[in-house]
Design a protein around this motif. Sequence first.
Motif, mmCIF file in Angstrom:
data_model
loop_
_atom_site.group_PDB
_atom_site.id
_atom_site.type_symbol
_atom_site.label_atom_id
_atom_site.label_comp_id
_atom_site.label_asym_id
_atom_site.label_seq_id
_atom_site.Cartn_x
_atom_site.Cartn_y
_atom_site.Cartn_z
ATOM 1 N N ASP A 80 52.787 -10.841 56.098
ATOM 2 C CA ASP A 80 53.706 -11.621 55.265
ATOM 3 C C ASP A 80 55.044 -10.926 55.095
ATOM 4 N N ARG A 81 55.089 -9.633 55.424
ATOM 5 C CA ARG A 81 56.325 -8.866 55.272
ATOM 6 C C ARG A 81 57.129 -8.779 56.556
ATOM 7 N N TRP A 82 56.521 -9.126 57.713
ATOM 8 C CA TRP A 82 57.302 -9.026 58.951
ATOM 9 C C TRP A 82 57.296 -10.290 59.806
ATOM 10 N N ILE A 83 56.283 -11.133 59.716
ATOM 11 C CA ILE A 83 56.311 -12.370 60.496
ATOM 12 C C ILE A 83 57.537 -13.223 60.159
ATOM 13 N N PRO A 84 57.962 -13.304 58.879
ATOM 14 C CA PRO A 84 59.172 -14.092 58.589
ATOM 15 C C PRO A 84 60.437 -13.565 59.274
ATOM 16 N N HIS A 85 60.419 -12.314 59.743
ATOM 17 C CA HIS A 85 61.605 -11.741 60.393
ATOM 18 C C HIS A 85 61.588 -11.923 61.908
ATOM 19 N N LEU A 86 60.516 -12.479 62.469
ATOM 20 C CA LEU A 86 60.465 -12.714 63.903
ATOM 21 C C LEU A 86 61.424 -13.835 64.283
ATOM 22 N N VAL A 139 54.541 2.837 67.934
ATOM 23 C CA VAL A 139 55.972 3.076 68.147
ATOM 24 C C VAL A 139 56.727 2.949 66.835
ATOM 25 N N ARG A 140 56.387 1.934 66.068
ATOM 26 C CA ARG A 140 57.054 1.775 64.765
ATOM 27 C C ARG A 140 56.839 3.002 63.883
ATOM 28 N N LYS A 141 55.589 3.468 63.827
ATOM 29 C CA LYS A 141 55.270 4.628 62.995
ATOM 30 C C LYS A 141 55.971 5.877 63.501
ATOM 31 N N ASP A 142 55.934 6.096 64.812
ATOM 32 C CA ASP A 142 56.542 7.299 65.381
ATOM 33 C C ASP A 142 58.050 7.341 65.157
ATOM 34 N N ARG A 143 58.689 6.183 65.172
ATOM 35 C CA ARG A 143 60.149 6.132 65.043
ATOM 36 C C ARG A 143 60.610 5.886 63.604
ATOM 37 N N GLY A 144 59.662 5.669 62.719
ATOM 38 C CA GLY A 144 60.022 5.497 61.317
ATOM 39 C C GLY A 144 60.776 4.215 61.033
ATOM 40 N N TRP A 145 60.547 3.186 61.822
ATOM 41 C CA TRP A 145 61.258 1.932 61.634
ATOM 42 C C TRP A 145 60.729 1.175 60.418
ATOM 43 N N PRO A 146 61.608 0.560 59.638
ATOM 44 C CA PRO A 146 61.130 -0.403 58.632
ATOM 45 C C PRO A 146 60.580 -1.625 59.346
ATOM 46 N N LEU A 147 59.780 -2.405 58.659
ATOM 47 C CA LEU A 147 59.126 -3.546 59.292
ATOM 48 C C LEU A 147 60.118 -4.528 59.904
ATOM 49 N N GLN A 148 61.255 -4.724 59.240
ATOM 50 C CA GLN A 148 62.220 -5.684 59.764
ATOM 51 C C GLN A 148 62.792 -5.223 61.107
ATOM 52 N N THR A 149 63.073 -3.927 61.243
ATOM 53 C CA THR A 149 63.584 -3.397 62.507
ATOM 54 C C THR A 149 62.547 -3.530 63.605
ATOM 55 N N TRP A 150 61.309 -3.189 63.266
ATOM 56 C CA TRP A 150 60.230 -3.302 64.245
ATOM 57 C C TRP A 150 60.047 -4.759 64.672
ATOM 58 N N ALA A 151 60.178 -5.689 63.734
ATOM 59 C CA ALA A 151 60.027 -7.109 64.048
ATOM 60 C C ALA A 151 61.064 -7.567 65.065
ATOM 61 N N PRO A 194 55.086 -20.349 67.200
ATOM 62 C CA PRO A 194 54.487 -19.912 65.933
ATOM 63 C C PRO A 194 53.623 -18.659 66.107
ATOM 64 N N VAL A 195 53.651 -17.810 65.081
ATOM 65 C CA VAL A 195 52.869 -16.574 65.055
ATOM 66 C C VAL A 195 52.041 -16.563 63.776
ATOM 67 N N VAL A 196 50.720 -16.364 63.912
ATOM 68 C CA VAL A 196 49.842 -16.301 62.747
ATOM 69 C C VAL A 196 49.010 -15.028 62.823
ATOM 70 N N PRO A 197 48.592 -14.493 61.679
ATOM 71 C CA PRO A 197 47.755 -13.286 61.700
ATOM 72 C C PRO A 197 46.296 -13.625 61.955
ATOM 73 N N VAL A 198 45.552 -12.638 62.433
ATOM 74 C CA VAL A 198 44.106 -12.806 62.573
ATOM 75 C C VAL A 198 43.501 -13.003 61.188
ATOM 76 N N THR A 199 42.341 -13.627 61.167
ATOM 77 C CA THR A 199 41.638 -13.811 59.899
ATOM 78 C C THR A 199 40.298 -13.087 59.871
ATOM 79 N N LEU A 200 39.706 -12.824 61.048
ATOM 80 C CA LEU A 200 38.396 -12.166 61.081
ATOM 81 C C LEU A 200 38.495 -10.643 60.973
ATOM 82 N N ARG A 201 39.669 -10.101 61.279
ATOM 83 C CA ARG A 201 39.946 -8.661 61.160
ATOM 84 C C ARG A 201 38.882 -7.813 61.845
ATOM 85 N N ASN A 202 38.215 -6.910 61.122
ATOM 86 C CA ASN A 202 37.330 -5.932 61.745
ATOM 87 C C ASN A 202 36.076 -6.528 62.368
#
Length: 264
Positions: free
Chosen positions: A230-236, A188-200, A241-249
């Motif tokens: 690191d660019r959008w969690i601070p805007h939540l 949705v963020r990509k389709d609407r062209g939202w900056p990360l802060q708006t999407w957050a 608390p919200v943390v990112p995954v660490t194991l990824r793929n």
Amino acid sequence: MSDVTYLGADRAPSPGSGLSFGVDVGGTGIKGAIVDLRTGMLVGERHRIATPQPATPERVAHTVAEIVEHFGWTGPVGLTVPGVVKNGVMTTAANVAPSWIGTDVEAMFGRALGGRRVTVLNDADAAGLAELSYGGGAHLRSGLVILLTLGTGIGSAMLYDGTLIPNSELGHLEVGGVVAEKQASAKVRKDRGWPLQTWAEHLSTVLSHYERIFSPDLFIVGGGISRKSDRWIPHLTNEVPVVPVTLRNSAGIVGAAMAVVGDG
């Protein structure tokens, strides 16, 4: 790091000694690897084959067998699929053929793998198991943890005191009259062209709704967009608390490998 090194199919590690095998079935790729459950790390490189198109159950099962054979693995196999699995039967299907719905996937994969024992679970559930044990939630051993995969939709896993509550599908809940994944997925963020802060801001609305319903202790967020966390969690603006995954793929592979051992 594991003290076991992958040496090729002719000298593959044997089941046991903390080793297991996981396969992560996705809409574009199928990935598998031997996993050292003492560390949550892959033993050697994962092996990936593009998901066959159309992604029918039979063609995917054949590809899974190729991946397992690549490693010379002889033991039980855990697998993830992009859908709800109940009593071994897949009841929904995302990014794969509709013919998956109603398929006894555990029996099908078992046949494709020569009759060995298999365990099949939802892909987000597998990632949640892995992250809670080895990743972003490893410090939290009690309470409710919700993992969300933010991609084309919103996948979810719920774990209470370390126990998986399977097939939660929180992305399908309505928030303010709109399905959550239709207003806060990465697509949705990509389709609407939202900056990360708006999407957050939109994601915060969804997370706050989940908080009111479930009172979680931690959110773990995954998907490709988590690399920019690191660019959008601070805007939540939600409270938990919200943390990112660490194991990824590797999270799906690790979680699948954990699940088949747990079912043994």
